[in-house]
Structure formats: C-alpha cells, structure tokens
Design a protein around this motif. Structure first.
Motif: not given
Lengths: 38, 530
Positions: B491-514
């Motif tokens: 299984i190419d690492p893109i299959m888990y690294a890309l979703p993980l990177s996207a989740i980290v981006f969204v979760v931390i952004s929503l948490w720190t955005y304000k």
C-alpha cells in the motif's frame, strides 16, 4: 463472458479518450472567456 | 543504428535547443523574467512546456513497459493525468494560483504557501524539502537519459550523464525559465509528432481498435503463471481485487502518480507564467491533446505490443524483453517502425529527459535562493559575484550527478513514486486550503506540511516494500526490508500520509483559526482569489 473487471478497463480506455476530447471542447468554448485581466 | 545519420540529426537538434535557450537569455531582464518567465508566456507555449516537464523518458519507456505487463488497467492513470493533471491543474487550481501569486507578489510554490499562511516556516521548510529531496528525482531522470544514450546509441554512460547535466545546467543558469519554457515547447512538438505516429501505426498493426482489443482479450490464457498468482487476469481486465498487483496498480501507479501531479512544485508554478485566466482556458486545449498522446498513447501501445510480438515471435512482450520492462518499447520500435522513426524517437526520449531535468533544476534553484535564503534574509553569496539562484542551479547540477552514482541501480520507478508521494502528502492539503478554504490557519498548515512529509518519508523508507527494499535503510537499521507484512508492504504511503496530513490541517486549523487574528487578512485573500 465479460466480467466486472473487463468493464472497468473498457471504461478506462473510454474515459481517457473522452477526457482528452473534453479538454479540447472546453478550450474551444472558453477560448475568449475568463477575462484578459493581468 | 547508423551513427553517421544520427549524429547530424542530434547536432541539429542541440543547435535548435541552444538557439532557443539563447533567445530566452536575451529576453531575460528582470527577476520575474528569470523566475516566472515574466508572467506573460503564450498559453500554447505554457501548455507544451508543462506537458514536456510532466513527461520524462521514464513515463514513456518505463511506464510503457509496465503497461505491456499489466494491461489496459493503467489507462486509469492516463485518465487522471488528463482530468487532474491538465483540466483541474489549469482550469481550477491554476486560475487561483495565478491570481493569488500576483496579489501576494510571489514566484514559487513555497513562497505562495508561506505568504498565504503568513508563515516563514512553511516557505523555508518546503524549500528545504524541495532542495534536499528533489535532486534524487532529478538524478534518476538523468540516469534514465544516460542509460538511454548508452543502450540505443552506444554512448559512454558516464560521458552522457555529465554532458546532459552540464548542457541543461548551462541553459538554466543563463536563460532562466524563459530558456526552459521555449526549449521545452520545441521538445514537446518533437514528442507529440512522434507519439501520434507511434499510436496510429500500432493500432494499424493490430487491425484497428475493435479487432486489437478483441485479440488482446483472447490472449487471456497466455498470462504467465507467476503473474496470475500476483492477480493478473489478462490485459483487458483489472487485476483481481485486493491482489498484490491490484494494490500496486491502484495505490502506487494510479493514486500516487495520478494525484501527486497536482502538488508538484515545478508544475503548480507554471500557472504563474501566463497573464490571465483566459490563457489558462486556452492551455487546457493544448495540454489535453498533448498528455493524451503521451501517457494515453503509451498505455495503449504497451498492452497491444503483446499481440504484435505474439504474431512476429510467438512470445509475449515481457518474454521478448527478457523480463526487463524498460526494454519493451525500444524493442517494439526497432521491430515495427521504419528506420527514420527510430532516429526521431531517440530525439523524443532525449527531449523528454532534457525538458524534465531543466524544470527540476530551475525549481531547485529557486527554492534555494527565494524560499530558503531570501526568507531568512540572506540575499547574496561570495560578495554578490554570482546570484543566489544561479549558485542554486550549480549545486543542483552537482548534486544530481553525485546522486546518480550513489542511488542504487534500477530505482527509476521507485524514486518517481517517492517524490510524487511526498509532495502530495506534504503540499496538497495546504495548497487546496490556500486556494479554497479561508479558515486554514498558520498552525494547521505548519503541522500539515510536517506531518505529510514525515509520515510519507517514513512510509517509503520502512513500510512500502518496493522503496524500502530499494533504499536499504530499513535493512541496515532493523535487519529487514519492510517493518510490517502484507498488505502494508504493497500500500503506497500516499494512501495514509495524505489523509493524515489533511486531517491534521483541518483539525488544527479549526482549533486555532480564531486565536490567530490573521484570519481576516486570509479571508480577504480568499475574496481576491475567487
């Protein structure tokens, strides 16, 4: 007898051809659209 | 191969490329000229140059051979190359990248991300990732070119490698992106005319589309036993669902390379080189045609070569090539095409190599000068005797040649997957965020870029067997080629690294955005980009 995996591949061939045709049509129909602003 | 015919053709070709590079040099006056070709390139030149950069000789010769083994299923990658690599890249991403880069006054992908998220860290970190890992990709494209010259022309491999690297480095140093794009566009025209002919002759040789596909379907029983065990179900079927071959086809070839193209720094920045959204619409037309006749054509030619070899030799393509997929396309050309085509195809392969290397060297150099040093406040070296960006080109040339000797042989496909995979995981979530999501925050973007690069690099070095075994670091540290068993090995690492990177981006952004207080400015930029 064609199975599911045969159709998936036939679809790949068709999708490749149609996506190229789609790009050509998109380019023709939007040739002068999108603004020439810099 | 008659050298007395080939050498004059080659000399004429090099002369034309040099002339175009000189024209680019004469037209290069400002920093913007050197970095983004002045931002007013003709859309047809842009699309051809993008296509030629996109396609290296390994995409034609290497992947053509892979498709001869795997079959038509690889055409899903050609579809993604056109749908994502051209249409989405120009008409969706490109328009916003161009507007945002003009607004923020930036010339590179790392600088664009850094300016949008107000994060110097992103610019410098991304620049370092490009400057450290891209030379590995550059060097294997260079190795591909050197091997090709060695195998088809009998040139000395070491000599070929040096001459290619120095020739390309020289015109990148002198003429910047203008020289790169003009010579790319010429290379693209050579590639396009040859590949159109190659596709037409191949379909003629197998009796047309319907007859050819039917004949190939009927060869299902000829698939070698070891490939059947891997999941092969014939050249006009997908591999068995969940088999090793299916995982490789879907996760590495189709997903890894298909999606990775959107986050390639040398490709994403091409949208900055045209002057309007209208030009990007026009680029879609030329780009769609070009990529169809590159990857679309070679993934049709590869599987069909089995019919041709079966007729002429009673063997499959893979058997004829002695098990080395890289030899399928060269042998097919030598057997099926007229002599003059063989000479011109040599130029096509060489064009593919040169046009890809030149853009990679240009991006490496701009990462070195613009993203790393200028962001850190250093604007000159050696007392200003040589500009930073040109110094970056020289380092890039030297690094590519050295790496060409250090990297293990036969890793062209793995190194390509590695580079495309880490770019997708590291850059894609934050790039999409920069263009489409006003709540993306500095902290979220910083964390996402680091997560994406770290997880994907660890995945390639320790878990995905194809790369981890080739690079040998896992073996050296832990005594085994990959740390976990099947199916993780396939299984190419893109299959888990890309979703993980996207989740980290969204979760931390929503948490720190304000909390960050810069969201208003970001929202303004979003309005501009719309």
């Amino acid at each position: 007898m064609l199975g599911m995996e045969d159709y998936v591949v036939a679809l790949a061939w068709l999708a490749t051809v149609l996506s190229a045709v789609g790009c050509v049509l998109y380019g023709i129909f939007t040739w002068n659209k999108g603004g020439s602003d810099s | 191969m008659n050298l007395s015919v080939l050498i004059p053709i080659l000399a004429g070709y090099i002369l034309i490329l040099s002339g175009l590079a000189y024209y680019g040099y004469k037209k290069t006056r400002t920093e913007a000229d050197y970095l983004i070709a002045g931002g007013n390139v003709n859309p047809i030149v842009m699309a051809l140059s993008y296509g030629a950069t996109f396609i290296s000789s390994s995409s034609l010769i290497g992947f053509g051979g892979v498709s001869a083994m795997n079959g038509f299923g690889l055409l899903w990658l050609a579809f993604l190359n056109i749908a994502l690599g051209i249409f989405v890249a120009f008409a969706v991403f490109g328009k916003r990248i161009r507007k945002l880069s003009v607004k923020l006054n930036v010339f590179t992908l790392p600088s664009l991300l850094g300016a949008r998220y107000e994060s110097k860290f992103i610019t410098v970190f991304s620049g370092i990732m490009i400057f450290v890992f891209m030379p590995a990709y550059t060097s294997i494209v260079l190795v591909g070119g050197g091997r090709f010259l060695q195998e088809t022309l009998g040139f000395n491999y070491n000599m070929s490698l040096f001459i290619l690297a120095i020739f390309v480095g020289f015109y990148v140093i002198s003429g910047g992106l203008k020289a790169v794009m003009y010579s790319d566009a010429f290379a693209a025209l050579v590639m396009l005319s040859m590949m159109i002919l190659f596709l037409v002759v191949t379909y003629q040789a197998v009796g047309g589309i319907t007859a050819g596909h039917t004949a190939l379907s009927n060869m299902k029983d000829l698939v070698p036993e070891d490939l059947v065990e891997q999941g092969h179900r014939g050249w006009t079927s997908m591999p068995a669902l969940g088999s090793p071959m299916w995982w490789t086809l879907v996760s590495t070839l189709i997903m890894g390379v298909g999606i990775g193209v959107l986050a390639q720094p040398q490709l994403a920045m091409r949208s900055m080189t045209v002057k309007s959204a209208k030009d990007l619409n026009r680029s879609v037309l030329v780009g769609g045609i070009f990529i169809f006749f590159m990857t679309g054509a070679i993934y049709m030619i590869g599987p069909l070569s089995n019919i041709i070899f079966q007729d002429t030799r009673g063997e499959l393509a893979l058997t004829v090539a002695g098990g080395n997929v890289d030899l399928v396309v060269p042998i097919l050309i030598n057997e099926m095409m007229p002599d003059w085509f063989v000479y011109l195809f040599t130029l096509t392969a060489l064009s593919a190599v040169i046009s890809t290397i030149s853009s990679l060297m240009h991006v490496q150099a701009t990462s070195f000068s613009e993203d790393i040093f200028k962001t850190l406040g250093i604007t000159s070296v050696f007392g200003g005797k040589i500009s930073l960006v040109r110094f970056g080109v020289i380092i890039g040339v030297v690094a590519a040649v050295i790496l060409a000797y250090i990297l293990p042989g036969g890793v062209i496909a793995q190194a390509t997957s590695f580079w495309f995979g880490i770019c997708a995981a590291g850059f894609l979530p934050v790039l999409i965020g920069a263009l489409f999501w006003e709540k993306g925050s500095r902290a979220g973007a910083n964390a996402s870029v680091v997560t994406g690069f770290a997880v994907s690099i660890i995945g390639f070095l320790f878990f995905h067997e194809k790369e981890s075994a080739a690079f040998g670091i896992s073996e050296a540290l832990f005594g085994k080629g990959a740390l976990l068993g099947y199916p993780v090995t396939h299984i190419d690492p893109i299959m888990y690294a890309l979703p993980l990177s996207a989740i980290v981006f969204v979760v931390i952004s929503l948490w720190t955005y304000k909390k960050q207080g810069h969201s208003v400015k970001a929202a303004n930029q979003q309005e501009i980009a719309k």
